[in-house]
Design a protein around this motif. Structure first.
Motif, mmCIF file in Angstrom:
data_model
loop_
_atom_site.group_PDB
_atom_site.id
_atom_site.type_symbol
_atom_site.label_atom_id
_atom_site.label_comp_id
_atom_site.label_asym_id
_atom_site.label_seq_id
_atom_site.Cartn_x
_atom_site.Cartn_y
_atom_site.Cartn_z
ATOM 1 N N ASP A 64 0.836 -1.190 0.000
ATOM 2 C CA ASP A 64 0.000 0.000 0.000
ATOM 3 C C ASP A 64 0.877 1.248 0.000
ATOM 4 O OD1 ASP A 64 -2.631 1.314 0.238
ATOM 5 O OD2 ASP A 64 -1.875 1.952 2.199
ATOM 6 N N ARG A 65 1.943 1.224 0.808
ATOM 7 C CA ARG A 65 2.845 2.363 0.934
ATOM 8 C C ARG A 65 4.281 1.850 0.848
ATOM 9 N NH1 ARG A 65 4.281 6.352 5.471
ATOM 10 N NH2 ARG A 65 4.325 8.349 4.369
ATOM 11 N N ALA A 66 5.073 2.428 -0.042
ATOM 12 C CA ALA A 66 6.432 1.942 -0.288
ATOM 13 C C ALA A 66 7.421 3.096 -0.222
ATOM 14 C CB ALA A 66 6.520 1.271 -1.661
ATOM 15 N N SER A 86 0.895 4.758 -2.606
ATOM 16 C CA SER A 86 1.757 5.933 -2.491
ATOM 17 C C SER A 86 3.183 5.478 -2.257
ATOM 18 C CB SER A 86 1.294 6.846 -1.344
ATOM 19 O OG SER A 86 1.411 6.189 -0.095
ATOM 20 N N ALA A 87 4.135 6.363 -2.595
ATOM 21 C CA ALA A 87 5.553 6.015 -2.484
ATOM 22 C C ALA A 87 6.344 7.238 -2.052
ATOM 23 C CB ALA A 87 6.080 5.477 -3.810
ATOM 24 N N VAL A 88 7.438 6.980 -1.333
ATOM 25 C CA VAL A 88 8.316 8.041 -0.855
ATOM 26 C C VAL A 88 9.743 7.699 -1.268
ATOM 27 C CG1 VAL A 88 9.227 9.287 1.134
ATOM 28 C CG2 VAL A 88 6.825 8.567 1.111
ATOM 29 N N GLY A 89 10.382 8.617 -1.986
ATOM 30 C CA GLY A 89 11.793 8.471 -2.324
ATOM 31 C C GLY A 89 12.622 9.307 -1.373
ATOM 32 N N LEU A 121 16.762 9.915 9.834
ATOM 33 C CA LEU A 121 15.609 9.811 8.926
ATOM 34 C C LEU A 121 14.435 10.627 9.463
ATOM 35 C CD1 LEU A 121 15.701 6.026 7.921
ATOM 36 C CD2 LEU A 121 16.816 7.968 6.816
ATOM 37 N N THR A 122 14.732 11.833 9.943
ATOM 38 C CA THR A 122 13.710 12.651 10.599
ATOM 39 C C THR A 122 12.651 13.168 9.627
ATOM 40 O OG1 THR A 122 15.114 14.615 10.383
ATOM 41 C CG2 THR A 122 15.286 13.367 12.427
ATOM 42 N N ASN A 123 12.928 13.137 8.323
ATOM 43 C CA ASN A 123 11.942 13.587 7.341
ATOM 44 C C ASN A 123 11.069 12.455 6.807
ATOM 45 O OD1 ASN A 123 12.833 16.331 7.349
ATOM 46 N ND2 ASN A 123 14.580 15.717 6.089
ATOM 47 N N LEU A 124 11.349 11.233 7.265
ATOM 48 C CA LEU A 124 10.571 10.070 6.833
ATOM 49 C C LEU A 124 9.522 9.781 7.896
ATOM 50 C CD1 LEU A 124 10.496 7.915 4.541
ATOM 51 C CD2 LEU A 124 11.835 6.436 6.060
ATOM 52 N N HIS A 125 8.257 9.884 7.528
ATOM 53 C CA HIS A 125 7.186 9.771 8.514
ATOM 54 C C HIS A 125 6.266 8.588 8.201
ATOM 55 C CE1 HIS A 125 8.470 13.606 10.064
ATOM 56 N NE2 HIS A 125 8.259 14.202 8.891
ATOM 57 N N GLY A 126 5.770 7.974 9.254
ATOM 58 C CA GLY A 126 4.803 6.903 9.089
ATOM 59 C C GLY A 126 5.437 5.556 8.848
ATOM 60 N N MET A 127 4.583 4.580 8.599
ATOM 61 C CA MET A 127 5.004 3.199 8.404
ATOM 62 C C MET A 127 4.811 2.797 6.940
ATOM 63 S SD MET A 127 5.922 2.618 11.485
ATOM 64 C CE MET A 127 6.157 0.839 11.675
ATOM 65 N N PHE A 128 5.587 1.792 6.532
ATOM 66 C CA PHE A 128 5.584 1.352 5.138
ATOM 67 C C PHE A 128 5.423 -0.164 5.063
ATOM 68 C CE2 PHE A 128 7.764 5.363 5.287
ATOM 69 C CZ PHE A 128 7.342 6.028 4.143
#
Length: 251
Positions: A64-66, A86-89, A121-128
């Protein structure tokens, strides 16, 4: 950190070659054929990754989230985004992230967010549900990389899967940390090393670091990994790609 500065230099001067070291990717402005080859290799990687996950860890797995740690110019995050809601690079280089954003816009992809990496990784939020990192940790000094790997795995959801690649043998010797430090802090030594290898004199450093597999396995257990599958890689250095399944939430 010096490795961050070097990665930003790659992002400014030769972002595609910094990701995949083939001569056709050295120029900032890729030819149409080189661009197709570059991004097609990312699609092949992600397709193969899901095949391994379905075969060895969870036949019904869907993300769902990567996120892709060390996303560079977007080679892997774009095909990941086509398989996730949704995805976060995440990358340490602003120039790499800017190029990735341009590529995403060009492809008309609207479900990717880009964030800059730091040691916490303070700018990476939530779970994946899915965390990926390929040919990235090898360029990060080991102690720093171990902490980053732990921080990354803290964002893995229960029953989620992380696919993390580490080099365990890059012809490193016990003198490798000294050699890296010398090349990082004494520019003429780095220039001479480039000349000896037939590379442009002022090409930035690209460190290679070998990780201890026992330490990695201990870290995975500590982070709640209950099952793994591993495959050897060889891209000029010997590595292992770990496919990690996190334990489900306690009932």
């Amino acid at each position: 950190m010096s490795t961050d500065k070097h990665w930003e230099k790659w992002g400014k001067s030769s972002p595609y070659y910094g990701v995949v070291r083939l001569p056709e990717f050295r120029e900032t402005g890729l030819s149409a054929d080189a661009r197709q080859h570059f991004f097609q290799s990312g699609e092949l990687y992600v397709s193969g990754m899901f095949n391994v996950i379905h075969r060895h860890l969870n036949p019904a797995f869907r993300a769902d989230r990567a996120t892709d740690f060390g996303c560079g110019v977007g080679r892997l995050i774009m095909p990941l985004s086509r398989r996730a809601r949704s995805a976060v690079g995440i990358d340490v280089s602003p120039s790499m992230l800017e190029e990735a954003a341009r590529n995403v816009t060009q492809e008309g992809i609207g479900n990717i967010e880009f964030v800059r990496s730091d040691d916490g990784l303070t700018n990476l939020h939530g779970m994946f549900d899915l965390i990926n990192s390929y040919i990235v940790f090898q360029h990060i000094p080991v102690e720093r990389g171990m902490k980053l790997a732990e921080a990354l795995l803290s964002h893995l959801s229960p029953n989620g899967i992380a696919v993390l690649h580490f080099t365990y043998d890059c012809n490193a010797t016990r003198f490798a940390p000294t050699i890296n430090w010398t090349r990082d802090h004494f520019a003429p030594a780095h220039w001479l090393a480039n000349l000896a290898r037939g590379r442009p004199v002022f090409e930035p450093t690209m460190q290679m670091n070998a990780y201890n597999v026992n330490r990695l396995l201990t870290l995975f257990r500590h982070c709640g990994i209950e099952k793994l599958h591993a495959e050897f890689t060889d891209h000029g250095a010997h590595g292992i790609q770990f496919f990690l399944l996190k334990a489900g939430a306690a009932e």
